[in-house]
Design a protein around this motif. Structure first.
Motif, PDB file in Angstrom:
ATOM      1  N   VAL A  29       0.840  -1.193   0.000  1.00 55.33           N
ATOM      2  CA  VAL A  29       0.000   0.000   0.000  1.00 55.33           C
ATOM      3  C   VAL A  29       0.880   1.250   0.000  1.00 55.33           C
ATOM      4  O   VAL A  29       1.746   1.404   0.863  1.00 55.33           O
ATOM      5  CB  VAL A  29      -0.937   0.028   1.222  1.00 55.33           C
ATOM      6  N   LEU A  30       0.649   2.120  -0.971  1.00 59.15           N
ATOM      7  CA  LEU A  30       1.320   3.422  -1.020  1.00 59.15           C
ATOM      8  C   LEU A  30       0.548   4.379  -0.132  1.00 59.15           C
ATOM      9  O   LEU A  30      -0.587   4.759  -0.440  1.00 59.15           O
ATOM     10  CB  LEU A  30       1.358   3.935  -2.458  1.00 59.15           C
ATOM     11  N   ARG A  35      -3.560   9.703  -1.217  1.00 58.86           N
ATOM     12  CA  ARG A  35      -4.291   8.920  -0.223  1.00 58.86           C
ATOM     13  C   ARG A  35      -3.797   7.489  -0.343  1.00 58.86           C
ATOM     14  O   ARG A  35      -3.219   7.119  -1.364  1.00 58.86           O
ATOM     15  CB  ARG A  35      -5.801   8.994  -0.422  1.00 58.86           C
ATOM     16  N   PRO A  36      -3.982   6.646   0.693  1.00 55.73           N
ATOM     17  CA  PRO A  36      -3.495   5.276   0.597  1.00 55.73           C
ATOM     18  C   PRO A  36      -4.158   4.516  -0.553  1.00 55.73           C
ATOM     19  O   PRO A  36      -5.390   4.454  -0.649  1.00 55.73           O
ATOM     20  CB  PRO A  36      -3.883   4.673   1.952  1.00 55.73           C
ATOM     21  N   TYR A  38      -9.716  -0.200   1.343  1.00 58.03           N
ATOM     22  CA  TYR A  38      -9.116   0.739   0.394  1.00 58.03           C
ATOM     23  C   TYR A  38     -10.094   1.209  -0.677  1.00 58.03           C
ATOM     24  O   TYR A  38      -9.689   1.689  -1.725  1.00 58.03           O
ATOM     25  CB  TYR A  38      -7.865   0.101  -0.222  1.00 58.03           C
ATOM     26  N   LYS A  39     -11.382   1.108  -0.392  1.00 55.17           N
ATOM     27  CA  LYS A  39     -12.386   1.530  -1.364  1.00 55.17           C
ATOM     28  C   LYS A  39     -12.318   3.044  -1.580  1.00 55.17           C
ATOM     29  O   LYS A  39     -11.954   3.816  -0.684  1.00 55.17           O
ATOM     30  CB  LYS A  39     -13.782   1.128  -0.910  1.00 55.17           C
ATOM     31  N   LEU A  61     -10.497   8.521  -6.828  1.00 51.52           N
ATOM     32  CA  LEU A  61      -9.460   7.865  -7.612  1.00 51.52           C
ATOM     33  C   LEU A  61      -8.817   8.844  -8.585  1.00 51.52           C
ATOM     34  O   LEU A  61      -7.589   8.906  -8.712  1.00 51.52           O
ATOM     35  CB  LEU A  61     -10.056   6.673  -8.375  1.00 51.52           C
ATOM     36  N   LYS A  62      -9.633   9.642  -9.256  1.00 51.13           N
ATOM     37  CA  LYS A  62      -9.108  10.623 -10.207  1.00 51.13           C
ATOM     38  C   LYS A  62      -8.240  11.658  -9.510  1.00 51.13           C
ATOM     39  O   LYS A  62      -7.183  12.043 -10.012  1.00 51.13           O
ATOM     40  CB  LYS A  62     -10.267  11.310 -10.927  1.00 51.13           C
ATOM     41  N   GLU A  63      -8.676  12.098  -8.319  1.00 53.03           N
ATOM     42  CA  GLU A  63      -7.957  13.149  -7.602  1.00 53.03           C
ATOM     43  C   GLU A  63      -6.617  12.674  -7.054  1.00 53.03           C
ATOM     44  O   GLU A  63      -5.622  13.410  -7.106  1.00 53.03           O
ATOM     45  CB  GLU A  63      -8.825  13.654  -6.444  1.00 53.03           C
ATOM     46  N   HIS A  64      -6.563  11.457  -6.530  1.00 57.49           N
ATOM     47  CA  HIS A  64      -5.413  11.049  -5.723  1.00 57.49           C
ATOM     48  C   HIS A  64      -4.381  10.198  -6.470  1.00 57.49           C
ATOM     49  O   HIS A  64      -3.215  10.186  -6.090  1.00 57.49           O
ATOM     50  CB  HIS A  64      -5.890  10.288  -4.487  1.00 57.49           C
TER      51      HIS A  64
END
Length: 436
Positions: free
Chosen positions: A19-20, A217-218, A239-240, A246-249
């Motif tokens: 996980v990042l 975000r993770p 991690y949902k 998703l687009k932002e992070h």
């Protein structure tokens, strides 16, 4: 982190748990213009059969780059890539029902004792060798539909797929043959000893499937892209994300583009302080698309050089491939071609010819059409023009190429130097292709 003295060269040999996470401490800092040398762990298959790794890969811990702030970009020059694995195994996968929660790459569950992310032990060889450390149930969430074990030439030029006997010999000493780094925890995929293809010769040309900056975000490492990341939307695990999140992070560090190899340059968005440069998922070879879902994952030594450019607000990575890797229509013009163009311009009273240089804008999405739309829009936004203009430029001065099926593409075209200067990237692009 920022108060520490930045180092000229940072040696990296430690890895994340899949996980990042921007909240976790980074390595470094390395100075602006400094070097990162990493011993990378194999991607895809090894982590996929190691449930304690909460992502599809085992990438390096991110590196803090001095002076990098959100809204900047980090230029990553790939100075060298060298495969260290003696052999590996790969192939097409299928998930095993009952052994994961929504996503077999991210949330593995023991089918007998119910432990999430269980530790494992290896018992023997073959596709039933990965066992839960608590109850010893067969716990691998993936098996091969068609797989192979491949051994590499000492010259680093070709690999040859192995017979059953040879694959089983390699399987019994997996960490040795894969040369997994000391701090890597993954189970070596050669343990499965696949041998559906025997005697196939494949040319080697190593590249990085994972290279980029840390998302804000993770996000599981293999899902830091628009295609795999779509599996996280509404997922039943920790991690949902939403589509907008998703687009932002995301930073699209998981590209699997075979042109991300020695000699190329990647310009990456910075979404967290220090950028958080990470790498991994080295592949020995791959054609466009990675159509089997996986290729020959290997350990290796990578030398990167990093440089910060301020106030270059990218939505995703920009690749500057080696000139020989560019589409024919996107290669810089020769002196003879420029002379011919000047003659045409003179004939028709065209006062000024455009000066241009190649760029490849990365686009990702849940399918190739959406990835193409994403890349075209990113290119248009980067240069402040319309999508139809980028479409025209890509059609006559470039190409759209698949990085990874189902949803990574490169939008490659010759960009006017005025556009590149306005975007703050001219010096880097000119240096890459003109040597100055």
């Amino acid at each position: 982190m920022e108060m520490s003295k930045a180092t000229e060269t940072l040696l990296v040999n430690s890895f994340i748990d899949g996980v990042l996470d921007p909240e976790k401490e980074m390595l470094g800092p390395v100075r602006d213009g400094g070097h990162i040398i990493a011993n990378t762990a194999p991607g895809c298959w090894g982590p996929m059969i190691t449930p304690c790794i909460r992502g599809g890969h085992e990438v390096t811990k991110p590196v803090f780059v001095e002076g990098a702030e959100p809204g900047d970009a980090i230029v990553i020059k790939i100075r060298s890539i060298n495969v260290t694995s003696l052999a590996t195994a790969s192939g097409n996968d299928t998930p095993v029902d009952g052994r994961f929660l929504g996503d077999p790459f991210v949330a593995v569950k023991c089918p007998e004792c119910g432990t999430m992310y269980p530790d494992t032990v290896i018992e023997g060889i073959g596709q039933e060798a990965i066992r839960c450390a608590d109850c010893h149930a067969d716990v691998t969430p993936f098996v091969f539909t068609n797989g192979y074990t491949i051994s590499f030439s000492e010259h680093g030029d070709v690999g040859v797929t192995m017979s059953k006997e040879s694959a089983e010999t390699i399987a019994r000493d997996g960490r040795h043959y894969m040369m997994t780094p000391d701090q890597s925890v993954q189970n070596p995929i050669v343990t499965f000893a696949p041998h559906d293809l025997v005697g196939v010769i494949a040319r080697m040309r190593p590249f990085l499937g994972q290279l980029g900056t840390t998302p804000s975000r993770p996000i599981p490492d293999s899902h830091n892209a628009g295609d795999f990341g779509s599996f996280l939307v509404g997922a039943p695990h920790d991690y949902k994300v939403t589509e907008d999140e998703l687009k932002e992070h995301r930073t699209d560090g998981h590209m699997d583009i075979s042109r991300v190899r020695a000699g190329s340059t990647l310009i990456c968005p910075v979404k967290v302080p220090g950028g958080g440069v990470y790498l991994g998922d080295m592949h020995a070879m791959q054609g466009d698309g990675e159509i089997a879902g996986h290729t020959a994952d290997v350990s290796g030594i990578v030398h990167l050089q990093v440089h910060v450019i301020k106030n270059v607000n990218l939505e995703g990575p920009i690749l500057l491939p080696n000139e020989e890797d560019l589409p024919y229509t996107a290669k810089p013009f020769t002196e003879a071609e420029l002379k011919s163009a000047q003659a045409v311009a003179k004939q028709w009273n065209i006062e000024k010819l455009e000066e241009s240089l190649p760029v490849s804008v990365i686009g990702t999405g849940s399918n190739l059409n959406l990835a193409t739309d994403n890349g075209l829009q990113r290119a248009a936004d980067l240069f402040g023009v319309t999508v139809p203009e980028i479409m025209n430029r890509t059609t006559i001065t470039g190409s759209i190429e698949i990085g990874r099926h189902p949803g990574v593409v490169t939008i490659t075209f010759l960009a006017p130097v005025e556009y590149l200067e306005k975007a703050g990237m001219l010096d880097e692009v000119r240096r890459h292709y003109k040597g100055r």
